[in-house]
Scaffold this motif. Structure first.
Motif, PDB file in Angstrom:
ATOM      1  N   ALA A  35     113.512  31.916 -42.539  1.00  0.00           N
ATOM      2  CA  ALA A  35     114.331  30.761 -42.734  1.00  0.00           C
ATOM      3  C   ALA A  35     113.884  29.405 -41.821  1.00  0.00           C
ATOM      4  O   ALA A  35     114.002  28.423 -42.232  1.00  0.00           O
ATOM      5  CB  ALA A  35     115.654  30.985 -42.453  1.00  0.00           C
ATOM      6  N   CYS A  36     113.438  29.897 -40.673  1.00  0.00           N
ATOM      7  CA  CYS A  36     112.803  28.922 -39.711  1.00  0.00           C
ATOM      8  C   CYS A  36     111.371  28.927 -39.323  1.00  0.00           C
ATOM      9  O   CYS A  36     110.892  27.968 -38.736  1.00  0.00           O
ATOM     10  CB  CYS A  36     113.756  29.052 -38.498  1.00  0.00           C
ATOM     11  SG  CYS A  36     115.468  28.908 -38.398  1.00  0.00           S
ATOM     12  N   HIS A  37     110.693  29.921 -39.704  1.00  0.00           N
ATOM     13  CA  HIS A  37     109.213  29.983 -39.303  1.00  0.00           C
ATOM     14  C   HIS A  37     108.476  30.008 -40.659  1.00  0.00           C
ATOM     15  O   HIS A  37     108.713  30.411 -41.772  1.00  0.00           O
ATOM     16  CB  HIS A  37     109.016  31.153 -38.752  1.00  0.00           C
ATOM     17  CG  HIS A  37     109.677  31.179 -37.261  1.00  0.00           C
ATOM     18  ND1 HIS A  37     108.934  30.905 -36.359  1.00  0.00           N
ATOM     19  CD2 HIS A  37     110.926  31.791 -36.737  1.00  0.00           C
ATOM     20  CE1 HIS A  37     109.747  30.809 -35.222  1.00  0.00           C
ATOM     21  NE2 HIS A  37     110.952  31.408 -35.669  1.00  0.00           N
ATOM     22  N   VAL A  38     107.187  29.353 -40.704  1.00  0.00           N
ATOM     23  CA  VAL A  38     106.221  29.245 -41.692  1.00  0.00           C
ATOM     24  C   VAL A  38     105.806  30.902 -41.958  1.00  0.00           C
ATOM     25  O   VAL A  38     105.750  31.269 -43.045  1.00  0.00           O
ATOM     26  CB  VAL A  38     105.002  28.541 -41.072  1.00  0.00           C
ATOM     27  CG1 VAL A  38     103.898  28.507 -42.316  1.00  0.00           C
ATOM     28  CG2 VAL A  38     105.555  26.772 -41.350  1.00  0.00           C
ATOM     29  N   ASN A  39     105.368  31.576 -41.052  1.00  0.00           N
ATOM     30  CA  ASN A  39     105.353  32.954 -41.147  1.00  0.00           C
ATOM     31  C   ASN A  39     106.517  33.709 -41.514  1.00  0.00           C
ATOM     32  O   ASN A  39     107.347  33.856 -40.933  1.00  0.00           O
ATOM     33  CB  ASN A  39     104.704  33.492 -39.722  1.00  0.00           C
ATOM     34  CG  ASN A  39     104.040  34.989 -39.898  1.00  0.00           C
ATOM     35  OD1 ASN A  39     104.347  35.767 -40.666  1.00  0.00           O
ATOM     36  ND2 ASN A  39     103.273  35.199 -38.978  1.00  0.00           N
ATOM     37  N   PRO A  40     106.245  34.310 -42.722  1.00  0.00           N
ATOM     38  CA  PRO A  40     107.414  35.149 -43.300  1.00  0.00           C
ATOM     39  C   PRO A  40     108.163  36.064 -42.290  1.00  0.00           C
ATOM     40  O   PRO A  40     109.350  36.417 -42.459  1.00  0.00           O
ATOM     41  CB  PRO A  40     106.927  35.858 -44.567  1.00  0.00           C
ATOM     42  CG  PRO A  40     105.872  34.947 -44.991  1.00  0.00           C
ATOM     43  CD  PRO A  40     105.182  34.488 -43.710  1.00  0.00           C
ATOM     44  N   LYS A 118     100.512  23.142 -53.130  1.00  0.00           N
ATOM     45  CA  LYS A 118     102.122  23.143 -52.593  1.00  0.00           C
ATOM     46  C   LYS A 118     103.023  24.205 -53.094  1.00  0.00           C
ATOM     47  O   LYS A 118     103.343  24.278 -54.118  1.00  0.00           O
ATOM     48  CB  LYS A 118     102.714  21.697 -52.615  1.00  0.00           C
ATOM     49  CG  LYS A 118     103.908  21.452 -51.699  1.00  0.00           C
ATOM     50  CD  LYS A 118     104.258  19.890 -51.680  1.00  0.00           C
ATOM     51  CE  LYS A 118     105.413  19.670 -51.046  1.00  0.00           C
ATOM     52  NZ  LYS A 118     106.347  18.268 -51.306  1.00  0.00           N
ATOM     53  N   ASP A 119     103.375  25.069 -51.971  1.00  0.00           N
ATOM     54  CA  ASP A 119     104.657  26.009 -52.470  1.00  0.00           C
ATOM     55  C   ASP A 119     103.977  27.201 -52.945  1.00  0.00           C
ATOM     56  O   ASP A 119     104.638  28.134 -53.331  1.00  0.00           O
ATOM     57  CB  ASP A 119     105.665  25.491 -53.307  1.00  0.00           C
ATOM     58  CG  ASP A 119     106.525  24.345 -52.695  1.00  0.00           C
ATOM     59  OD1 ASP A 119     106.724  24.470 -51.519  1.00  0.00           O
ATOM     60  OD2 ASP A 119     106.900  23.564 -53.439  1.00  0.00           O
ATOM     61  N   TYR A 120     102.427  27.409 -53.141  1.00  0.00           N
ATOM     62  CA  TYR A 120     101.941  28.317 -53.744  1.00  0.00           C
ATOM     63  C   TYR A 120     100.794  28.915 -52.689  1.00  0.00           C
ATOM     64  O   TYR A 120     100.764  30.241 -52.595  1.00  0.00           O
ATOM     65  CB  TYR A 120     101.386  28.130 -54.980  1.00  0.00           C
ATOM     66  CG  TYR A 120     102.513  27.972 -56.144  1.00  0.00           C
ATOM     67  CD1 TYR A 120     102.979  29.093 -56.789  1.00  0.00           C
ATOM     68  CD2 TYR A 120     102.986  26.640 -56.542  1.00  0.00           C
ATOM     69  CE1 TYR A 120     103.843  28.624 -57.782  1.00  0.00           C
ATOM     70  CE2 TYR A 120     103.986  26.595 -57.603  1.00  0.00           C
ATOM     71  CZ  TYR A 120     104.326  27.561 -58.234  1.00  0.00           C
ATOM     72  OH  TYR A 120     105.509  27.489 -59.058  1.00  0.00           O
ATOM     73  N   THR A 145     105.251  32.776 -53.945  1.00  0.00           N
ATOM     74  CA  THR A 145     106.113  32.327 -55.183  1.00  0.00           C
ATOM     75  C   THR A 145     106.879  31.392 -54.484  1.00  0.00           C
ATOM     76  O   THR A 145     107.305  31.265 -53.233  1.00  0.00           O
ATOM     77  CB  THR A 145     106.978  33.166 -55.800  1.00  0.00           C
ATOM     78  OG1 THR A 145     107.823  33.868 -54.909  1.00  0.00           O
ATOM     79  CG2 THR A 145     105.928  34.347 -56.604  1.00  0.00           C
ATOM     80  N   PRO A 146     107.306  30.029 -55.135  1.00  0.00           N
ATOM     81  CA  PRO A 146     108.237  29.258 -54.587  1.00  0.00           C
ATOM     82  C   PRO A 146     109.414  29.724 -54.139  1.00  0.00           C
ATOM     83  O   PRO A 146     110.083  30.569 -54.518  1.00  0.00           O
ATOM     84  CB  PRO A 146     108.578  28.187 -55.548  1.00  0.00           C
ATOM     85  CG  PRO A 146     107.454  28.488 -56.553  1.00  0.00           C
ATOM     86  CD  PRO A 146     107.006  29.788 -56.571  1.00  0.00           C
ATOM     87  N   GLY A 147     110.049  29.423 -52.763  1.00  0.00           N
ATOM     88  CA  GLY A 147     111.221  29.998 -52.282  1.00  0.00           C
ATOM     89  C   GLY A 147     110.773  31.511 -51.642  1.00  0.00           C
ATOM     90  O   GLY A 147     111.779  32.187 -50.897  1.00  0.00           O
ATOM     91  N   LEU A 148     109.680  31.655 -51.342  1.00  0.00           N
ATOM     92  CA  LEU A 148     108.977  33.067 -50.541  1.00  0.00           C
ATOM     93  C   LEU A 148     109.790  34.084 -51.104  1.00  0.00           C
ATOM     94  O   LEU A 148     110.095  35.153 -50.442  1.00  0.00           O
ATOM     95  CB  LEU A 148     109.135  32.764 -49.306  1.00  0.00           C
ATOM     96  CG  LEU A 148     108.447  33.459 -48.053  1.00  0.00           C
ATOM     97  CD1 LEU A 148     106.623  32.947 -48.401  1.00  0.00           C
ATOM     98  CD2 LEU A 148     108.766  33.250 -46.938  1.00  0.00           C
ATOM     99  N   GLY A 149     109.814  34.287 -52.537  1.00  0.00           N
ATOM    100  CA  GLY A 149     110.239  35.605 -53.166  1.00  0.00           C
ATOM    101  C   GLY A 149     109.164  36.785 -52.891  1.00  0.00           C
ATOM    102  O   GLY A 149     109.420  37.871 -52.293  1.00  0.00           O
ATOM    103  N   HIS A 191     108.165  40.758 -49.802  1.00  0.00           N
ATOM    104  CA  HIS A 191     109.153  40.417 -50.263  1.00  0.00           C
ATOM    105  C   HIS A 191     110.228  39.883 -49.640  1.00  0.00           C
ATOM    106  O   HIS A 191     110.744  40.487 -48.688  1.00  0.00           O
ATOM    107  CB  HIS A 191     109.539  41.521 -51.531  1.00  0.00           C
ATOM    108  CG  HIS A 191     110.765  40.970 -52.302  1.00  0.00           C
ATOM    109  ND1 HIS A 191     110.551  40.016 -53.260  1.00  0.00           N
ATOM    110  CD2 HIS A 191     111.842  41.746 -52.535  1.00  0.00           C
ATOM    111  CE1 HIS A 191     111.801  39.989 -53.793  1.00  0.00           C
ATOM    112  NE2 HIS A 191     112.583  40.731 -53.469  1.00  0.00           N
ATOM    113  N   GLU A 192     110.912  38.952 -49.909  1.00  0.00           N
ATOM    114  CA  GLU A 192     112.071  38.207 -49.356  1.00  0.00           C
ATOM    115  C   GLU A 192     113.104  38.098 -50.267  1.00  0.00           C
ATOM    116  O   GLU A 192     112.808  37.335 -51.362  1.00  0.00           O
ATOM    117  CB  GLU A 192     111.677  37.028 -48.688  1.00  0.00           C
ATOM    118  CG  GLU A 192     110.802  37.133 -47.516  1.00  0.00           C
ATOM    119  CD  GLU A 192     111.067  37.919 -46.259  1.00  0.00           C
ATOM    120  OE1 GLU A 192     112.410  37.686 -46.120  1.00  0.00           O
ATOM    121  OE2 GLU A 192     110.335  38.470 -45.768  1.00  0.00           O
TER     122      GLU A 192
END
Length: 360
Positions: A35-40, A118-120, A145-149, A191-192
């Protein structure tokens, strides 16, 4: 006026720039690392939410209006920048030896994330500039995937295993061999979702360099609930120097103003001259939000370096006060007491320290 604010914000950030992993903040706020970091899996460069969090939620006092609103992004969020600078002074007392004091810059890092599509599709970089010679910590391509699924990372990155603690010298981080100072090269699939954060990694293994060849398989799963989160991790290392298996359980929750972290790691390592050695490390941490901008951290740690040997346990107790007067700046003061066998004076040392951080 916007350009003026951006320039001031950038100058301030470069002067006091630090990004440190503090999982208790995620537990306290109910947010995931992603939610706060670029790294998942957390740590390193903050995204727009992370920058807003560090400016509006953590500090005791808001920044002047001219310095507010820094998000770290440029060119329609296709480029994101950040950094890390940390200085400290540490005083160590060992029985029968002179008191030793050291101080100076602990690390200076620069971060960048470029959105190729962007987003991919993106490229992430974590470059350590000091102390010593420049050294690349993370450098990977990320497909998502968008939203980091779902996402995939390929390149050099920090492995997921347990809590991503700011203190890389904690017993659980030393025993697991996984911290923000030990990157590895490989492929990570993740997977998130609202309730789950899952990673599967195939990598070289941090110790498999030079003449020592092998590989490491790491898997981690975290279950997210309103009361907190519960995670499990496992890693298997195949190496010419000896195989290694590591298993970890970790959890976090809150009770009123206190955020709790716990972790226990079990390791079976065949890389010792006498054969396989079984080891255990455990951590219990309490973070008390005294008031906004003031956090009091107490940590209790245990390390059993060889379960076949009696009375060889090591302990470490830490009391740390963290004061964040304004966004991008934090002062940490702490005291640590080590305990071990009486014959080893170093294992029974005392430490006090002062650290100056920024957050950007």
């Amino acid at each position: 006026m916007k350009a003026f604010r951006w320039l001031i914000g950038m100058a301030f950030a470069l002067l006091f720039s630090s990004v440190s992993a503090e999982p208790y903040l995620a537990i306290r706020s109910g947010l995931k690392c992603a939610a706060c970091h670029v790294n998942p899996t957390g740590g390193g460069l903050r995204n727009a939410v992370g920058n807003a969090f560090v400016q509006g939620v953590i500090p005791a006092t808001a920044l002047p209006e001219a310095l507010q609103g820094w998000t770290g992004s440029l060119f329609d969020e296709r480029l994101r920048l950040g950094g890390d600078s940390r200085s400290a002074s540490t005083r160590t007392s060992v029985s029968g030896q002179p008191v030793r004091s050291v101080g100076g810059t602990e690390q200076v890092r620069l971060y960048a994330d470029v959105q190729l599509v962007k987003d991919y599709l993106g490229v992430y970089l974590d470059q350590q500039l000091a102390p010593g010679k420049a050294e690349r910590q993370e450098a990977y391509v990320r497909l998502q995937t968008p939203g980091l699924g779902w996402y995939a990372k390929a390149g050099q990155f920090y492995l997921p295993f347990g809590w991503r603690l700011q203190d890389s010298l904690s017993f659980v981080r030393q025993l697991s061999g996984v911290s923000m100072t030990v990157p590895d090269k490989g492929l990570e699939l993740g997977h998130e979702s609202d309730e789950w954060s899952v990673q599967l990694v195939r990598s070289n293994g941090p110790g498999n360099t030079g003449a020592s060849k092998g590989n490491q398989t790491t898997v981690q799963a975290i279950w997210m609930q309103p009361w907190g989160r519960l995670g499990a991790a496992a890693a298997q290392v195949k190496s010419a120097a000896g195989g290694r298996q590591a298993y970890g359980l970790f959890a976090g929750t809150t009770t009123g103003p206190v955020a709790w972290l716990a972790e226990i790691d079990l390791v079976s390592d065949a890389g010792y001259p006498e054969g396989k050695r079984r080891q255990v490390a455990a951590l219990l941490e309490a973070n008390w939000l005294v008031q906004q901008g003031h956090n009091l951290k107490f940590t209790s740690e245990l390390l059993d370096p060889d379960r076949r040997v009696a009375h060889d346990d090591k302990v470490r107790y830490s009391l740390v006060y963290e004061y964040t007067p304004i966004a991008f700046l934090q002062l940490r003061m702490g005291y640590r007491k080590f305990g071990g066998i009486p014959q080893n004076a170093i294992d029974n040392r005392r430490q006090s320290f002062v650290e100056l951080h920024g957050m950007f």
